[in-house]
Structure formats: C-alpha cells, structure tokens
Design a protein around this motif. Structure first.
Motif, PDB file in Angstrom:
ATOM      1  N   GLU A 103      59.235  23.882-103.103  1.00 53.09           N
ATOM      2  CA  GLU A 103      59.879  25.369-102.497  1.00 53.09           C
ATOM      3  C   GLU A 103      59.440  25.364-101.088  1.00 53.09           C
ATOM      4  O   GLU A 103      60.309  26.168-100.367  1.00 53.09           O
ATOM      5  N   PHE A 104      58.120  24.874-100.866  1.00 55.33           N
ATOM      6  CA  PHE A 104      57.654  24.964 -99.488  1.00 55.33           C
ATOM      7  C   PHE A 104      58.074  24.662 -98.285  1.00 55.33           C
ATOM      8  O   PHE A 104      58.594  24.048 -97.425  1.00 55.33           O
ATOM      9  N   TRP A 105      57.764  22.802 -99.342  1.00 55.98           N
ATOM     10  CA  TRP A 105      57.962  21.334 -97.925  1.00 55.98           C
ATOM     11  C   TRP A 105      59.436  21.447 -98.016  1.00 55.98           C
ATOM     12  O   TRP A 105      59.688  20.994 -97.124  1.00 55.98           O
ATOM     13  N   GLN A 140      59.124  33.346 -95.319  1.00 54.11           N
ATOM     14  CA  GLN A 140      59.130  34.342 -96.666  1.00 54.11           C
ATOM     15  C   GLN A 140      57.803  33.607 -97.356  1.00 54.11           C
ATOM     16  O   GLN A 140      57.448  34.334 -98.341  1.00 54.11           O
ATOM     17  N   TYR A 141      57.917  32.220 -97.354  1.00 56.90           N
ATOM     18  CA  TYR A 141      57.112  32.182 -98.159  1.00 56.90           C
ATOM     19  C   TYR A 141      55.821  32.041 -98.037  1.00 56.90           C
ATOM     20  O   TYR A 141      54.642  32.042 -98.222  1.00 56.90           O
ATOM     21  N   PHE A 142      55.391  31.727 -96.679  1.00 60.02           N
ATOM     22  CA  PHE A 142      54.226  31.821 -95.805  1.00 60.02           C
ATOM     23  C   PHE A 142      53.841  33.787 -96.604  1.00 60.02           C
ATOM     24  O   PHE A 142      52.986  33.855 -97.316  1.00 60.02           O
ATOM     25  N   ASP A 143      54.641  34.488 -96.581  1.00 56.73           N
ATOM     26  CA  ASP A 143      54.404  35.534 -97.231  1.00 56.73           C
ATOM     27  C   ASP A 143      53.729  35.413 -98.694  1.00 56.73           C
ATOM     28  O   ASP A 143      52.832  36.818 -99.158  1.00 56.73           O
ATOM     29  N   ARG A 144      54.524  35.156 -99.622  1.00 56.86           N
ATOM     30  CA  ARG A 144      54.193  34.871-101.093  1.00 56.86           C
ATOM     31  C   ARG A 144      53.049  34.645-101.219  1.00 56.86           C
ATOM     32  O   ARG A 144      52.231  35.052-102.069  1.00 56.86           O
ATOM     33  N   LEU A 145      52.468  33.521 -99.880  1.00 55.77           N
ATOM     34  CA  LEU A 145      51.485  32.901-100.418  1.00 55.77           C
ATOM     35  C   LEU A 145      50.782  33.689 -99.851  1.00 55.77           C
ATOM     36  O   LEU A 145      49.352  33.621-100.889  1.00 55.77           O
ATOM     37  N   ASP A 146      49.830  34.579 -99.005  1.00 51.46           N
ATOM     38  CA  ASP A 146      49.669  35.107 -99.147  1.00 51.46           C
ATOM     39  C   ASP A 146      49.013  36.576 -99.650  1.00 51.46           C
ATOM     40  O   ASP A 146      48.225  36.986-100.374  1.00 51.46           O
ATOM     41  N   LYS A 147      50.290  37.308-100.497  1.00 48.99           N
ATOM     42  CA  LYS A 147      50.110  37.755-102.102  1.00 48.99           C
ATOM     43  C   LYS A 147      49.119  37.296-102.851  1.00 48.99           C
ATOM     44  O   LYS A 147      48.480  37.335-103.674  1.00 48.99           O
ATOM     45  N   VAL A 178      57.423  21.060 -86.352  1.00 49.08           N
ATOM     46  CA  VAL A 178      58.171  21.899 -86.481  1.00 49.08           C
ATOM     47  C   VAL A 178      58.020  23.088 -85.581  1.00 49.08           C
ATOM     48  O   VAL A 178      59.274  24.558 -85.500  1.00 49.08           O
ATOM     49  N   GLY A 179      56.903  23.604 -85.579  1.00 50.73           N
ATOM     50  CA  GLY A 179      57.362  25.461 -84.759  1.00 50.73           C
ATOM     51  C   GLY A 179      56.899  26.750 -85.741  1.00 50.73           C
ATOM     52  O   GLY A 179      57.639  27.698 -85.044  1.00 50.73           O
ATOM     53  N   LEU A 180      56.601  25.809 -86.731  1.00 46.96           N
ATOM     54  CA  LEU A 180      56.195  27.227 -87.836  1.00 46.96           C
ATOM     55  C   LEU A 180      54.899  27.664 -88.302  1.00 46.96           C
ATOM     56  O   LEU A 180      55.189  26.342 -88.689  1.00 46.96           O
ATOM     57  N   LYS A 181      54.642  28.851 -87.696  1.00 51.66           N
ATOM     58  CA  LYS A 181      53.465  28.745 -87.845  1.00 51.66           C
ATOM     59  C   LYS A 181      53.072  30.102 -88.634  1.00 51.66           C
ATOM     60  O   LYS A 181      53.770  31.134 -88.712  1.00 51.66           O
ATOM     61  N   PRO A 182      52.347  30.468 -89.630  1.00 57.46           N
ATOM     62  CA  PRO A 182      51.820  31.856 -90.754  1.00 57.46           C
ATOM     63  C   PRO A 182      51.794  32.737 -89.693  1.00 57.46           C
ATOM     64  O   PRO A 182      51.216  32.946 -88.556  1.00 57.46           O
ATOM     65  N   ALA A 183      52.634  33.458 -89.779  1.00 60.65           N
ATOM     66  CA  ALA A 183      51.927  35.439 -88.796  1.00 60.65           C
ATOM     67  C   ALA A 183      50.907  35.782 -89.067  1.00 60.65           C
ATOM     68  O   ALA A 183      50.610  35.906 -89.670  1.00 60.65           O
ATOM     69  N   GLU A 184      50.864  36.260 -87.959  1.00 60.77           N
ATOM     70  CA  GLU A 184      49.749  37.174 -88.431  1.00 60.77           C
ATOM     71  C   GLU A 184      49.993  38.471 -88.679  1.00 60.77           C
ATOM     72  O   GLU A 184      50.597  38.651 -89.366  1.00 60.77           O
ATOM     73  N   GLY A 185      48.524  38.065 -89.516  1.00 60.29           N
ATOM     74  CA  GLY A 185      48.183  39.674 -91.159  1.00 60.29           C
ATOM     75  C   GLY A 185      48.130  38.989 -91.486  1.00 60.29           C
ATOM     76  O   GLY A 185      47.760  39.680 -92.929  1.00 60.29           O
ATOM     77  N   LEU A 186      48.594  37.572 -91.953  1.00 57.64           N
ATOM     78  CA  LEU A 186      48.456  37.100 -93.314  1.00 57.64           C
ATOM     79  C   LEU A 186      47.087  36.692 -93.608  1.00 57.64           C
ATOM     80  O   LEU A 186      46.783  35.325 -93.664  1.00 57.64           O
TER      81      LEU A 186
END
Length: 213
Positions: A103-105, A140-147, A178-186
């Motif tokens: 799902e993530f990789w 979206q997956y970063f958001d899911r992981l944060d939860k 890849v230039g994909l970092k988790p957003a601030e606030g997670l």
C-alpha cells in the motif's frame, strides 16, 4: 556472508538495518546499478530477477529478496526477535509489513518510476498523471499512519519489528529521492519517525537525508 548492496537503495538498507539489530556482520559488495551490474550474467546467476539485495552464503548459495534474507537471518540469530514470538504476533507483523509494502511502497515506486531521476536515465517514458495520483495517495497514506500512531507506538504494536524497518526505509527513500515528505502537523507520525530513526541500526545505514528536518 556477502550482501550485494547499493548505497541509498531502500531494499538493501532493510537488510542492513535488520542485520545491525541482530549484531550480524555482513560483507557489503557494491553493485553499481548505474552501470547495470545487476543485469550482468555473473549477477543473474545469483539472482535471475536481476535485483538487489542478494545474500551470498559462505558456501556460494544465494538468497534474493530483502524479506527472505531477513527471515534467514532471523533463524540463524533469533534474538532480538523481529518477526513475531507467537502465532498471533507472527501473523500480525506479517500483515502489517505487507501493508507497508503493497500500500505504501507501491505508491512511492510509481512516483519514483514516473519522476525526474528515472526520466533522466532514459529507461522509460514517464507518465506525469500517474505520478500525480501516486503522490496524492502517498500523502493520504501519511495521514492514515498519523492516525494509527495515535494509538500505537510502533507499526505492529508495542515493539520494533521488520514492519518498522519497512516503513522507515520507505519514508526515507520517498523523502530523499522522490520528493515526498510527510506534511507538517502529522505529530504522531513524526514522533514515531524520530524514535525509530534514532536507533543505532537505522542511523548507521542512513546515507540519505531524513524524512523530517
């Protein structure tokens, strides 16, 4: 034992972290992907799929695929346990690890293949629309992981396992190449990342910038 490796590649790094956690010394053999050494006849005899990592045993037998190599290392050095101590834990850790991979990789891989670095290699024609979609799904997956990390300390429960190694190497690869970092606030994801990335095994194998500054 020899591990065919390429610095910065996430799958060999999974094995290196795993081995470091076990206190297992591996002889690293540089396999230059830019020179396509992984497609050379000698290497294809070690792994017909032409991919790294490959673990070569002292008797010359070879094991490809990072998780398969880690399972071998778990058998020869059972502690610290990273795949599960009982039937439920083994199943749970396996499920979580597969979720991180499939799902993530998967989304990171699509963004990587259709990104500027691969395009510069001239190997394939990138599809910008595919990258845009996988970039969005990664966030979206970063958001899911944060939860998820609001209720658990590690990926598969209350201790560090192979699933954490899989997620960490994916996060670092996504951030650095890849230039994909988790957003601030997670904050829950950031807490997990800080805790796991500070482990000596993870620091000693990190040749790329971290996911969070």
């Amino acid at each position: 034992m020899k591990l065919y490796d390429y610095s910065g590649a996430p799958n060999p790094r999974r094995v290196k972290i795993f081995a470091a956690e076990k206190g297992i010394d591996l002889e690293l053999v540089h396999c230059d992907l830019t020179k396509r050494e992984h497609k050379a006849p000698d290497f294809l005899r070690k792994n017909p799929s032409g991919k790294i990592p490959v673990l070569e045993l002292d008797d010359g037998r070879c094991i490809p695929e990072s998780v398969a190599i880690c399972r071998y290392l778990e058998v020869i050095e059972p502690e610290p346990n990273l795949f599960g101590r009982d039937a439920f834990e083994q199943g749970h850790i396996e499920a979580r690890n597969r979720q991180m991979e499939f799902e993530f990789w998967r989304e990171i891989s699509i963004s990587w293949i259709n990104g500027p670095i691969v395009a510069a290699m001239g190997l394939i024609e990138p599809i910008p629309e595919a990258k845009a979609q996988s970039d969005e799904r990664t966030h979206q997956y970063f958001d899911r992981l944060d939860k998820e990390f609001a209720d658990q300390e590690f990926v598969a429960g209350e201790r560090f396992t192979i699933a954490d190694i899989t997620l960490l190497t994916g996060v670092d690869f996504a951030a650095s190449l890849v230039g994909l970092k988790p957003a601030e606030g997670l904050d829950n994801l950031a807490r997990w990342y800080k805790q796991v990335s500070s482990r000596p095994s993870c620091q000693s194998t990190n040749s790329a910038p971290g996911a969070r500054s």
